[in-house]
Design a protein around this motif. Sequence first.
Motif, PDB file in Angstrom:
ATOM      1  N   MET A   1     -14.764 -15.300 -18.862  1.00 53.65           N
ATOM      2  CA  MET A   1     -15.969 -14.889 -18.182  1.00 53.65           C
ATOM      3  C   MET A   1     -15.711 -13.562 -17.481  1.00 53.65           C
ATOM      4  SD  MET A   1     -18.219 -16.867 -15.288  1.00 53.65           S
ATOM      5  CE  MET A   1     -16.858 -17.764 -14.681  1.00 53.65           C
ATOM      6  N   ARG A   2     -16.659 -12.640 -17.632  1.00 48.51           N
ATOM      7  CA  ARG A   2     -16.528 -11.336 -16.988  1.00 48.51           C
ATOM      8  C   ARG A   2     -17.424 -11.296 -15.774  1.00 48.51           C
ATOM      9  NH1 ARG A   2     -17.131  -6.907 -21.430  1.00 48.51           N
ATOM     10  NH2 ARG A   2     -17.405  -5.743 -19.534  1.00 48.51           N
ATOM     11  N   VAL A   3     -16.917 -10.738 -14.707  1.00 42.24           N
ATOM     12  CA  VAL A   3     -17.696 -10.616 -13.483  1.00 42.24           C
ATOM     13  C   VAL A   3     -18.036  -9.156 -13.281  1.00 42.24           C
ATOM     14  CG1 VAL A   3     -17.676 -10.976 -11.001  1.00 42.24           C
ATOM     15  CG2 VAL A   3     -16.516 -12.607 -12.481  1.00 42.24           C
ATOM     16  N   SER A   4     -19.326  -8.880 -13.118  1.00 35.26           N
ATOM     17  CA  SER A   4     -19.714  -7.492 -12.898  1.00 35.26           C
ATOM     18  C   SER A   4     -19.281  -7.078 -11.503  1.00 35.26           C
ATOM     19  CB  SER A   4     -21.235  -7.315 -13.063  1.00 35.26           C
ATOM     20  OG  SER A   4     -21.926  -8.096 -12.122  1.00 35.26           O
ATOM     21  N   SER A   5     -18.861  -5.847 -11.390  1.00 36.06           N
ATOM     22  CA  SER A   5     -18.436  -5.328 -10.098  1.00 36.06           C
ATOM     23  C   SER A   5     -19.358  -4.189  -9.693  1.00 36.06           C
ATOM     24  CB  SER A   5     -16.984  -4.845 -10.173  1.00 36.06           C
ATOM     25  OG  SER A   5     -16.872  -3.810 -11.117  1.00 36.06           O
ATOM     26  N   GLN A   6     -19.240  -3.799  -8.465  1.00 32.77           N
ATOM     27  CA  GLN A   6     -20.112  -2.751  -7.958  1.00 32.77           C
ATOM     28  C   GLN A   6     -19.979  -1.490  -8.814  1.00 32.77           C
ATOM     29  OE1 GLN A   6     -19.366  -1.688  -3.910  1.00 32.77           O
ATOM     30  NE2 GLN A   6     -21.425  -0.914  -3.631  1.00 32.77           N
ATOM     31  N   GLY A   7     -21.111  -0.956  -9.221  1.00 33.98           N
ATOM     32  CA  GLY A   7     -21.109   0.251 -10.026  1.00 33.98           C
ATOM     33  C   GLY A   7     -21.004   0.007 -11.516  1.00 33.98           C
ATOM     34  N   VAL A   8     -20.777  -1.241 -11.925  1.00 37.58           N
ATOM     35  CA  VAL A   8     -20.677  -1.565 -13.345  1.00 37.58           C
ATOM     36  C   VAL A   8     -21.740  -2.606 -13.679  1.00 37.58           C
ATOM     37  CG1 VAL A   8     -19.233  -2.501 -15.189  1.00 37.58           C
ATOM     38  CG2 VAL A   8     -18.205  -1.110 -13.384  1.00 37.58           C
ATOM     39  N   THR A   9     -22.536  -2.312 -14.689  1.00 35.68           N
ATOM     40  CA  THR A   9     -23.538  -3.250 -15.170  1.00 35.68           C
ATOM     41  C   THR A   9     -23.057  -3.825 -16.482  1.00 35.68           C
ATOM     42  OG1 THR A   9     -25.317  -1.989 -14.114  1.00 35.68           O
ATOM     43  CG2 THR A   9     -25.961  -3.499 -15.877  1.00 35.68           C
ATOM     44  N   VAL A  10     -22.985  -5.159 -16.556  1.00 40.95           N
ATOM     45  CA  VAL A  10     -22.527  -5.827 -17.767  1.00 40.95           C
ATOM     46  C   VAL A  10     -23.745  -6.159 -18.625  1.00 40.95           C
ATOM     47  CG1 VAL A  10     -21.289  -7.800 -18.730  1.00 40.95           C
ATOM     48  CG2 VAL A  10     -20.524  -6.778 -16.572  1.00 40.95           C
ATOM     49  N   VAL A  11     -23.747  -5.614 -19.835  1.00 38.25           N
ATOM     50  CA  VAL A  11     -24.832  -5.826 -20.791  1.00 38.25           C
ATOM     51  C   VAL A  11     -24.289  -6.680 -21.927  1.00 38.25           C
ATOM     52  CG1 VAL A  11     -26.479  -4.734 -22.355  1.00 38.25           C
ATOM     53  CG2 VAL A  11     -25.827  -3.581 -20.221  1.00 38.25           C
ATOM     54  N   ALA A  12     -24.917  -7.829 -22.165  1.00 39.62           N
ATOM     55  CA  ALA A  12     -24.510  -8.693 -23.270  1.00 39.62           C
ATOM     56  C   ALA A  12     -25.527  -8.575 -24.393  1.00 39.62           C
ATOM     57  CB  ALA A  12     -24.417 -10.139 -22.808  1.00 39.62           C
ATOM     58  N   LEU A  13     -25.030  -8.322 -25.589  1.00 37.15           N
ATOM     59  CA  LEU A  13     -25.865  -8.356 -26.783  1.00 37.15           C
ATOM     60  C   LEU A  13     -25.568  -9.695 -27.444  1.00 37.15           C
ATOM     61  CD1 LEU A  13     -25.283  -4.738 -28.140  1.00 37.15           C
ATOM     62  CD2 LEU A  13     -27.101  -5.557 -26.618  1.00 37.15           C
ATOM     63  N   LEU A  14     -26.453 -10.658 -27.224  1.00 39.51           N
ATOM     64  CA  LEU A  14     -26.299 -12.019 -27.736  1.00 39.51           C
ATOM     65  C   LEU A  14     -26.999 -12.066 -29.082  1.00 39.51           C
ATOM     66  CD1 LEU A  14     -25.343 -14.907 -27.132  1.00 39.51           C
ATOM     67  CD2 LEU A  14     -27.510 -15.267 -25.935  1.00 39.51           C
ATOM     68  N   ALA A  15     -26.214 -12.187 -30.153  1.00 37.10           N
ATOM     69  CA  ALA A  15     -26.759 -11.992 -31.499  1.00 37.10           C
ATOM     70  C   ALA A  15     -26.483 -13.176 -32.409  1.00 37.10           C
ATOM     71  CB  ALA A  15     -26.151 -10.738 -32.122  1.00 37.10           C
ATOM     72  N   ALA A  39     -28.883   6.585 -16.794  1.00 34.85           N
ATOM     73  CA  ALA A  39     -28.876   6.076 -15.424  1.00 34.85           C
ATOM     74  C   ALA A  39     -28.364   7.115 -14.435  1.00 34.85           C
ATOM     75  CB  ALA A  39     -28.021   4.813 -15.342  1.00 34.85           C
ATOM     76  N   GLY A  40     -27.400   7.919 -14.865  1.00 32.63           N
ATOM     77  CA  GLY A  40     -26.837   8.942 -13.993  1.00 32.63           C
ATOM     78  C   GLY A  40     -26.082   8.350 -12.810  1.00 32.63           C
ATOM     79  N   GLN A  41     -25.809   9.164 -11.823  1.00 34.90           N
ATOM     80  CA  GLN A  41     -25.163   8.791 -10.570  1.00 34.90           C
ATOM     81  C   GLN A  41     -23.871   8.007 -10.758  1.00 34.90           C
ATOM     82  OE1 GLN A  41     -28.269   6.756  -8.445  1.00 34.90           O
ATOM     83  NE2 GLN A  41     -29.388   8.635  -8.031  1.00 34.90           N
ATOM     84  N   GLY A  42     -23.127   8.296 -11.819  1.00 38.00           N
ATOM     85  CA  GLY A  42     -21.835   7.662 -12.029  1.00 38.00           C
ATOM     86  C   GLY A  42     -21.894   6.186 -12.373  1.00 38.00           C
ATOM     87  N   ARG A  43     -23.052   5.714 -12.739  1.00 38.06           N
ATOM     88  CA  ARG A  43     -23.213   4.290 -13.103  1.00 38.06           C
ATOM     89  C   ARG A  43     -22.475   4.017 -14.404  1.00 38.06           C
ATOM     90  NH1 ARG A  43     -24.506  -0.014 -10.269  1.00 38.06           N
ATOM     91  NH2 ARG A  43     -25.274  -1.667 -11.594  1.00 38.06           N
ATOM     92  N   ARG A  44     -21.796   2.872 -14.476  1.00 36.84           N
ATOM     93  CA  ARG A  44     -21.078   2.492 -15.685  1.00 36.84           C
ATOM     94  C   ARG A  44     -21.680   1.227 -16.276  1.00 36.84           C
ATOM     95  NH1 ARG A  44     -15.676   1.450 -16.393  1.00 36.84           N
ATOM     96  NH2 ARG A  44     -15.838  -0.067 -14.743  1.00 36.84           N
ATOM     97  N   PHE A  45     -21.594   1.114 -17.589  1.00 34.54           N
ATOM     98  CA  PHE A  45     -22.092  -0.045 -18.316  1.00 34.54           C
ATOM     99  C   PHE A  45     -21.002  -0.562 -19.236  1.00 34.54           C
ATOM    100  CE2 PHE A  45     -25.750   2.329 -17.024  1.00 34.54           C
ATOM    101  CZ  PHE A  45     -26.708   1.376 -16.731  1.00 34.54           C
ATOM    102  N   ASP A  46     -20.748  -1.853 -19.161  1.00 33.37           N
ATOM    103  CA  ASP A  46     -19.848  -2.513 -20.093  1.00 33.37           C
ATOM    104  C   ASP A  46     -20.717  -3.324 -21.044  1.00 33.37           C
ATOM    105  OD1 ASP A  46     -17.564  -1.514 -18.920  1.00 33.37           O
ATOM    106  OD2 ASP A  46     -17.213  -3.301 -17.698  1.00 33.37           O
ATOM    107  N   VAL A  47     -20.576  -3.081 -22.336  1.00 32.88           N
ATOM    108  CA  VAL A  47     -21.383  -3.775 -23.337  1.00 32.88           C
ATOM    109  C   VAL A  47     -20.506  -4.771 -24.071  1.00 32.88           C
ATOM    110  CG1 VAL A  47     -22.823  -3.514 -25.390  1.00 32.88           C
ATOM    111  CG2 VAL A  47     -22.935  -1.807 -23.567  1.00 32.88           C
ATOM    112  N   GLU A  48     -20.988  -5.993 -24.158  1.00 29.11           N
ATOM    113  CA  GLU A  48     -20.250  -7.074 -24.796  1.00 29.11           C
ATOM    114  C   GLU A  48     -21.125  -7.674 -25.900  1.00 29.11           C
ATOM    115  OE1 GLU A  48     -18.908 -11.464 -23.199  1.00 29.11           O
ATOM    116  OE2 GLU A  48     -18.764  -9.766 -21.838  1.00 29.11           O
TER     117      GLU A  48
END
Length: 92
Positions: A1-15, A39-48
């Motif tokens: 299980m991955r836990v999102s942290s401040q500044g990182v948005t976890v995006v799941a592609l459930l397929a 999104a800008g402002q140094g925002r990060r996205f992790d895609v799973e």
Amino acid sequence: MRVSSQGVTVVALLADPDAPTEIAQRMARTLSARLAEKAGQGRRFDVEVVSEPFTSGTEDPPTLMRRIMDRGSAENWDIVVALTDLPGARGG
């Protein structure tokens, strides 16, 4: 299980398996960078990418959506995008 942290948005592609998973894998290659750019402002996205069969053929849409949302909550995903190649029906 991955836990999102401040500044990182976890995006799941459930397929669904096969073509939807292949599409999700192709999308995942560039999606993090494209989302961060927008999104800008140094925002990060992790895609799973998660490949598993849907049961929408035997569930009504509200039940399916609730199950997907519950799964997203249990996995600590911030955004869940469900991809399937099953046809949808509205109004009968």
